[in-house]
Design an enzyme around this catalytic site. Structure first.
Site, PDB file in Angstrom:
ATOM      1  N   HIS A 220       0.596  -1.097   0.065  1.00 38.16           N
ATOM      2  CA  HIS A 220      -0.166  -0.185  -0.061  1.00 38.16           C
ATOM      3  C   HIS A 220       0.633   1.274   0.494  1.00 38.16           C
ATOM      4  O   HIS A 220       0.490   2.443  -0.668  1.00 38.16           O
ATOM      5  CB  HIS A 220      -0.823  -0.208   1.547  1.00 38.16           C
ATOM      6  CG  HIS A 220      -0.500   0.084   2.484  1.00 38.16           C
ATOM      7  ND1 HIS A 220       0.576  -0.875   3.386  1.00 38.16           N
ATOM      8  CD2 HIS A 220      -0.364   0.951   3.231  1.00 38.16           C
ATOM      9  CE1 HIS A 220       0.591  -0.640   3.955  1.00 38.16           C
ATOM     10  NE2 HIS A 220       0.415   0.828   4.605  1.00 38.16           N
ATOM     11  N   ASP A 221       1.936   1.389   0.649  1.00 35.14           N
ATOM     12  CA  ASP A 221       2.750   2.361   0.423  1.00 35.14           C
ATOM     13  C   ASP A 221       3.995   2.362   0.203  1.00 35.14           C
ATOM     14  O   ASP A 221       5.020   3.255   0.072  1.00 35.14           O
ATOM     15  CB  ASP A 221       3.734   2.285   2.239  1.00 35.14           C
ATOM     16  CG  ASP A 221       2.348   3.448   3.258  1.00 35.14           C
ATOM     17  OD1 ASP A 221       1.580   4.134   2.603  1.00 35.14           O
ATOM     18  OD2 ASP A 221       2.545   3.424   4.351  1.00 35.14           O
ATOM     19  N   LYS A 224       6.297   5.310  -2.117  1.00 30.61           N
ATOM     20  CA  LYS A 224       6.948   6.190  -0.765  1.00 30.61           C
ATOM     21  C   LYS A 224       8.779   6.047  -1.118  1.00 30.61           C
ATOM     22  O   LYS A 224       9.207   6.551  -0.842  1.00 30.61           O
ATOM     23  CB  LYS A 224       6.958   5.535   0.601  1.00 30.61           C
ATOM     24  CG  LYS A 224       6.098   5.835   1.559  1.00 30.61           C
ATOM     25  CD  LYS A 224       5.481   5.753   2.881  1.00 30.61           C
ATOM     26  CE  LYS A 224       4.838   6.105   3.532  1.00 30.61           C
ATOM     27  NZ  LYS A 224       4.080   5.719   4.859  1.00 30.61           N
ATOM     28  N   HIS A 299      -6.363   4.488  -0.842  1.00 30.65           N
ATOM     29  CA  HIS A 299      -5.914   4.264   1.085  1.00 30.65           C
ATOM     30  C   HIS A 299      -5.793   5.035   1.890  1.00 30.65           C
ATOM     31  O   HIS A 299      -5.908   4.955   3.255  1.00 30.65           O
ATOM     32  CB  HIS A 299      -5.111   3.064   0.807  1.00 30.65           C
ATOM     33  CG  HIS A 299      -3.536   3.413   1.521  1.00 30.65           C
ATOM     34  ND1 HIS A 299      -3.147   4.203   0.177  1.00 30.65           N
ATOM     35  CD2 HIS A 299      -3.151   4.147   1.785  1.00 30.65           C
ATOM     36  CE1 HIS A 299      -1.588   4.655   0.223  1.00 30.65           C
ATOM     37  NE2 HIS A 299      -1.573   4.192   1.912  1.00 30.65           N
TER      38      HIS A 299
END
Length: 407
Positions: A220-221, A224, A299
């Site tokens: 989900h991240d 980054k 998200h």
């Protein structure tokens, strides 16, 4: 007396092909025994005097082939064929029919019913042996093909399992790479992934989809990786322009994960995949990546439409992203960061509950409340090896929606 029930009638020890003779007249079988005596090293004989006895012998003795008379009292040889043809196991046994009838259409009926041949009485031993050898070859070919198919299916199963394992490992490594620069969130990936699965299970998601969702949630991240260290690792509150950059991780993750290698459309992909894979039905691996791309993009959306990056609301937000949103925020609330202390579990749960209908999908929040014990067990299982060292509390990063959330 029936050999299948009262003991075997054989020409010698059972080292040859097993042949079951089905005829209501015992004298016919004894004649066959005498005629086939010169071939005793090839065939082991047993008899049955009715269709029910024949079926019992076929299930218990597992003959290589069956030779059956057509005309018998009660159930005929054609009845035997119809019964065996409908049985997955018995249908593998070749059946040769014998008849003394001159009915012109009988051979067609026998072959249509599943017989491999029909011979007319009286039968010469040489002709019967030739048909038996053919039937035995047919059965052995069938057995060989089935054995090979089983072996190949097992190889495919093992290769598939290896590919799935490799795929899962690559997803995990990619997820860890996305978090690598921020050591404060070392266990974040696993905790969010497993918490997502725990919540989804309360929503009735099946096991196969749960596994895919857990893999997708771990990414989900991933966006980054495109955020500068000066912003990603900043211990204090972000400036407005810095928050805009940070929020860009959703689109970066989507761009990374939405690449469809199945089409071979990207010139970059084409330089790696030789030849490019053909476009076709979506593979399970691409299902995970497609789901992961949706999660990465959405998200941080909110149920009321005030989230980012697209401002999607309610059912326009993919359900997978709605589930991850709850798991992600709850995980962030329960764990200390350089810019905030950890909430107590009660406070963190209350925060999620208060966000139902504004920040979060109320149905997902209800599932989360049922899953809290399982989620807390996940947090204990994947606790960070070394907790963050106590530091002087610094101002928390203000979230765009003024609710403490994951970055």
């Amino acid at each position: 007396m029936n050999a299948d029930l009262d003991g075997p009638q054989t020409l010698l020890s059972e080292t040859g092909a097993r042949i079951l003779f089905v005829d209501d007249e015992p004298g016919v079988f004894h004649g066959m025994q005498r005629a086939l005596r010169p071939y005793r090293t090839e065939f082991v004989l047993r008899s049955a005097q009715s269709v029910p006895h024949a079926l019992a012998a076929m299930r218990q003795w597992h003959p290589t082939a069956v030779v059956s008379d057509v005309a018998m009292p009660e159930k005929s040889g054609l009845d035997l064929l119809r019964i065996t043809s409908a049985d997955e196991t018995l249908s593998r046994i070749p059946v040769i029919m014998l008849t003394g009838s001159a009915e012109s259409d009988l051979k067609r009926k026998a072959l249509d019913s599943g017989a491999v041949d029909l011979l007319e009485k009286p039968i010469r031993a040489e002709d019967l042996v030739a048909r038996l050898r053919s039937a035995v070859r047919l059965r052995r070919y069938d057995d060989h093909i089935r054995t090979e198919n089983t072996r190949l299916e097992e190889q495919v199963r093992l290769r598939t399992r290896a590919l799935e394992s490799s795929h899962a490992e690559m997803i995990l490594r990619l997820a860890i790479a996305g978090e690598f620069r921020d050591r404060e969130t070392a266990g974040h990936v696993c905790r969010v992934a497993h918490a997502t699965a725990a919540i989804a299970e309360q929503l009735g998601v099946n096991q196969s989809t749960l596994h895919q969702l857990m893999q997708a949630a771990a990414l989900h991240d991933i966006g980054k990786i495109g955020i500068p260290d000066s912003i990603l690792l900043k211990p204090g509150p972000l400036e407005p322009h810095e928050r805009t950059v940070m929020e860009g991780h959703c689109r970066i993750g989507w761009e990374v994960l939405r690449l469809d290698v199945g089409t071979g459309a990207s010139p970059f992909v084409n330089t790696i995949l030789s030849p490019p894979p053909k476009a076709g039905p979506t593979t399970p691996a691409n299902d995970v990546m497609s789901m992961a791309a949706d999660i990465a993009l959405h998200h941080h959306e909110r149920w009321d439409g005030t989230g980012y990056p697209t401002g999607a609301r309610q059912s326009d937000i993919p359900i997978e992203a709605r589930i991850v949103a709850v798991a992600d925020v709850f995980e962030a609330l329960c764990h200390a960061r350089p810019y905030k202390p950890a909430f107590t579990v009660d406070r963190a749960v209350a925060t999620i509950e208060e966000g139902a209908g504004t920040h979060f999908d109320p149905t997902v929040v209800a599932a989360f409340l049922r899953a809290v014990p399982a989620v807390l067990q996940v947090f204990r299982r994947f606790a960070d090896a070394a907790p963050s060292a106590p530091t002087t509390h610094k101002p928390a990063r203000p979230a765009a929606d003024h609710t403490p959330t994951a970055a």
